[in-house]
Design a protein around this motif. Structure first.
Motif, PDB file in Angstrom:
ATOM      1  N   LEU A   6      -4.772  29.381  -5.052  1.00 44.25           N
ATOM      2  CA  LEU A   6      -3.657  29.033  -4.420  1.00 44.25           C
ATOM      3  C   LEU A   6      -2.881  30.251  -3.646  1.00 44.25           C
ATOM      4  O   LEU A   6      -2.732  31.341  -4.364  1.00 44.25           O
ATOM      5  N   GLY A   8      -0.253  31.545  -2.770  1.00 45.81           N
ATOM      6  CA  GLY A   8       1.231  31.682  -3.044  1.00 45.81           C
ATOM      7  C   GLY A   8       2.019  32.088  -1.828  1.00 45.81           C
ATOM      8  O   GLY A   8       3.294  31.529  -1.809  1.00 45.81           O
ATOM      9  N   THR A  18       8.374  27.724  -1.727  1.00 46.36           N
ATOM     10  CA  THR A  18       7.726  26.552  -2.438  1.00 46.36           C
ATOM     11  C   THR A  18       8.620  25.748  -3.711  1.00 46.36           C
ATOM     12  O   THR A  18       8.125  24.999  -4.353  1.00 46.36           O
ATOM     13  N   ALA A  32       5.265  23.453  -4.985  1.00 46.77           N
ATOM     14  CA  ALA A  32       4.428  24.292  -5.966  1.00 46.77           C
ATOM     15  C   ALA A  32       4.228  23.422  -7.091  1.00 46.77           C
ATOM     16  O   ALA A  32       2.781  23.322  -7.465  1.00 46.77           O
ATOM     17  N   GLU A  33       5.088  22.779  -7.920  1.00 39.65           N
ATOM     18  CA  GLU A  33       4.608  22.293  -9.020  1.00 39.65           C
ATOM     19  C   GLU A  33       3.760  20.930  -8.756  1.00 39.65           C
ATOM     20  O   GLU A  33       2.946  20.629  -9.512  1.00 39.65           O
ATOM     21  N   LEU A  35       1.561  20.477  -6.559  1.00 33.05           N
ATOM     22  CA  LEU A  35       0.214  20.920  -6.117  1.00 33.05           C
ATOM     23  C   LEU A  35      -0.552  21.413  -7.169  1.00 33.05           C
ATOM     24  O   LEU A  35      -1.583  21.137  -7.415  1.00 33.05           O
ATOM     25  N   ARG A  36       0.102  22.077  -8.160  1.00 32.13           N
ATOM     26  CA  ARG A  36      -0.562  22.563  -9.247  1.00 32.13           C
ATOM     27  C   ARG A  36      -1.012  21.419 -10.343  1.00 32.13           C
ATOM     28  O   ARG A  36      -1.999  21.519 -10.899  1.00 32.13           O
ATOM     29  N   THR A  48      -3.814  32.631  -8.435  1.00 31.72           N
ATOM     30  CA  THR A  48      -2.882  32.690  -7.399  1.00 31.72           C
ATOM     31  C   THR A  48      -2.762  33.816  -6.587  1.00 31.72           C
ATOM     32  O   THR A  48      -2.645  34.975  -7.508  1.00 31.72           O
ATOM     33  N   GLU A  50      -0.329  36.093  -4.384  1.00 33.74           N
ATOM     34  CA  GLU A  50       0.991  36.223  -4.185  1.00 33.74           C
ATOM     35  C   GLU A  50       1.441  37.278  -3.089  1.00 33.74           C
ATOM     36  O   GLU A  50       2.470  37.058  -2.416  1.00 33.74           O
ATOM     37  N   THR A  77       0.164  27.292  -1.274  1.00 33.06           N
ATOM     38  CA  THR A  77       0.955  26.447  -2.135  1.00 33.06           C
ATOM     39  C   THR A  77       2.212  25.752  -1.493  1.00 33.06           C
ATOM     40  O   THR A  77       2.797  24.878  -2.174  1.00 33.06           O
ATOM     41  N   ASN A  78       2.242  25.871  -0.100  1.00 30.88           N
ATOM     42  CA  ASN A  78       3.472  25.086   0.333  1.00 30.88           C
ATOM     43  C   ASN A  78       2.535  23.903   0.938  1.00 30.88           C
ATOM     44  O   ASN A  78       3.230  23.322   1.982  1.00 30.88           O
ATOM     45  N   ARG A 243       1.940  21.497   5.656  1.00 32.02           N
ATOM     46  CA  ARG A 243       2.583  22.518   5.275  1.00 32.02           C
ATOM     47  C   ARG A 243       3.805  22.499   5.575  1.00 32.02           C
ATOM     48  O   ARG A 243       4.197  22.241   6.655  1.00 32.02           O
TER      49      ARG A 243
END
Length: 522
Positions: A6, A8, A18, A32-33, A35-36, A48, A50, A77-78, A243
């Motif tokens: 990911l 981030g 996100t 983000a939640e 996608l995870r 991830t 970052e 992640t977006n 995105r």
């Protein structure tokens, strides 16, 4: 399993928050939640990255790729995306696959241009364009830095008719006539993971040359292409990906995504795209709906396989009577035995229930159904008072089909061991793609000569619908075989059925063997 990465805080045009929530979806999850939760089934502990620093992010990705023993799926992640699109991308058999949005040009919609190259048909080099008034041919075009944007991303990739990324540019590297943006999701096979690791380290060393608007995924694909990796492409088609950077975009994305029929795409994807003529037009038009009905009621592919076997045995029993009404009934039963043979695979793909046992059962009992039907036909012929010489034709049909399957199996294994064709490479610090495109042109000329040229001409001929279906039918696939059995047994007799199987099967064997011998020489 698939190693998920990911991004981030993807370096690029806009680092996106996100924590924005998708109010249109149940549970009101953040981007983000959600996608995870979507990638957890592939990788319970996704990596991830970052860092907002390009060099640091590339080195971090290199470390992940260097330690990976499985395929990698890289995604920002977006991202707001359908589950089915993730599934289709990660199930690709290509060495690498990127999701792209192609710039609408020449009066062709983006959707039409996106409908390309999901299947791995080999790294073709063609990159022709239709002639346009006042526009120089692609072969004479000068490389440029792409400043156009598509969905907030730079248009710095060149997609040709080859169903792969031909070239990619950056804020420093010019690309010849860019026409597409790399949206974000990228799938890289395990065999290319070491190349990805080395590529990311090399990119990190020249990170100072990249611009603020260069997206990280774009840079990765730039490096892979220049290092000789064939990066295939696919568009979103009837699925959703976007995105997002603001709550307004999140709201729009959520509403648009929920308004699309993801289940229909999933159902359509359950049908194999390379089926024969009979299967495509006389079975798959409705068998997919049987598959969905069965999957929603908890049926397993193996249970459907057992139904297919039972119908095949029942058909053989009907043929063994030798009576005309039962021969007709046997033809109907063998047809539906084939329908359920298709349904079991469609249930597996729709419900995503795959297993070694199921694959073995399906392959083994396909042959069992054919051979038990051959026996039933021969018994029925003899019971009706005809000569026992029918067994010679029956054994010839069984022997021919057995040899064909043996050749198919052995060629498939040998072909999988064959290393992928090498593509031209270009150093990452070369400022434009002229040398790469010239190398691709030379490679195209070389591959159009001799046996390769003949094979390529035959492949191009398949673009014509009549030739495409003729090629599908001449190989006498299982759909056509079961149809031939059903029709000839119901309307004529076992002798005609066996003659049809032996003659058509012999033509198919000669055609297939000739093609495989030619492919073995290149």
């Amino acid at each position: 399993m698939t190693r998920v990465v990911l991004l981030g805080a993807s370096p690029g045009p806009e680092t996106s928050p996100t924590g924005l929530r998708l109010a249109a979806l149940a549970g009101n999850p953040t981007v983000a939640e959600r996608l995870r939760s979507q990638v957890t089934s592939m990788d319970p502990r996704p990596a991830t990255i970052e860092s907002g620093d390009v060099a640091a992010a590339l080195r971090a990705l290199a470390d992940v790729a260097a330690s990976a023993t499985e395929n990698l799926f890289i995604i920002p992640t977006n991202s707001v995306v359908h589950d089915e699109l993730i599934y289709q991308i990660t199930k690709s058999k290509r060495g690498a696959l990127a999701l792209v949005a192609k710039e609408p040009r020449y009066g062709i919609s983006e959707e039409a241009q996106e409908d390309t190259g999901q299947e791995d048909n080999g790294p073709e080099d063609g990159d022709d364009e239709p002639a346009q008034e006042g526009r120089v041919p692609i072969s004479e075009a000068e490389p440029e830095i792409g400043y156009e944007r598509l969905e907030g991303l730079p248009v710095r990739a060149r997609i040709g008719k080859s169903s792969r990324v031909v070239s990619v540019g950056t804020a420093y590297h010019a690309v010849t006539r860019p026409n597409a943006a790399l949206l974000g999701p990228l799938h890289v096979s395990a065999r290319n993971a070491p190349v990805l690791a080395q590529t990311c380290r090399e990119l990190a060393e020249i990170a100072h040359r990249f611009g603020d608007d260069d997206d990280l995924v774009q840079l990765i694909v730039f490096g892979l292409v220049r290092n000789g990796v064939s990066v295939g492409i696919r568009g979103r088609r009837d699925l959703f990906y976007r995105r997002v950077t603001t709550q307004e975009e999140v709201n729009e994305a959520g509403a648009e995504m929920t308004g699309m029929n993801e289940d229909r795409s999933r159902l359509n994807n359950a049908v194999k795209g390379a089926d024969g003529f009979f299967t495509t037009y006389f079975v798959s038009t409705y068998s997919r709906f049987i598959a969905r009905w069965a999957a929603r009621r908890g049926w397993t592919p193996n249970q459907v396989t057992l139904i297919s076997i039972a119908l095949g045995v029942a058909a053989a029993a009907c043929f063994a009577t030798g009576d005309r009404p039962w021969m007709v009934a046997g033809g109907i039963l063998i047809y539906f035995a084939f329908v359920f043979d298709c349904v079991d695979g469609q249930v597996a793909r729709y419900a995503r229930k795959f297993g070694v046992l199921g694959a073995w059962l399906d392959a083994t009992f396909d042959r069992f159904k054919e051979y038990v039907v051959f026996a039933g036909l021969a018994i029925g012929w003899v019971v009706s008072g005809n000569s026992e010489d029918i067994w010679i034709l029956a054994l010839a049909a069984i022997g021919l089909q057995s040899v064909r399957h043996l050749l198919d199996f052995s060629f498939g294994i040998s072909n999988r061991r064959k290393p992928p064709a090498k593509l031209p490479t270009l150093a990452l610090d070369v400022p434009d793609d002229r040398d790469l495109r010239e190398a691709l042109t030379r490679r195209k000329v070389e591959r159009n000569q001799g046996v390769r040229g003949v094979l390529k001409m035959w492949s191009k001929a398949g673009k014509h619908r009549a030739v495409h279906w003729a090629r599908k039918m001449i190989v006498f696939p299982i759909g056509e075989r079961f149809a031939a059995i059903a029709i000839t047994a119901a309307l004529f007799d076992a002798r005609i059925t066996f003659l049809t199987l032996v003659i058509w099967g012999s033509v198919a064997a000669i055609y297939t063997l000739t093609g495989r011998l030619m492919r073995s020489l290149v």
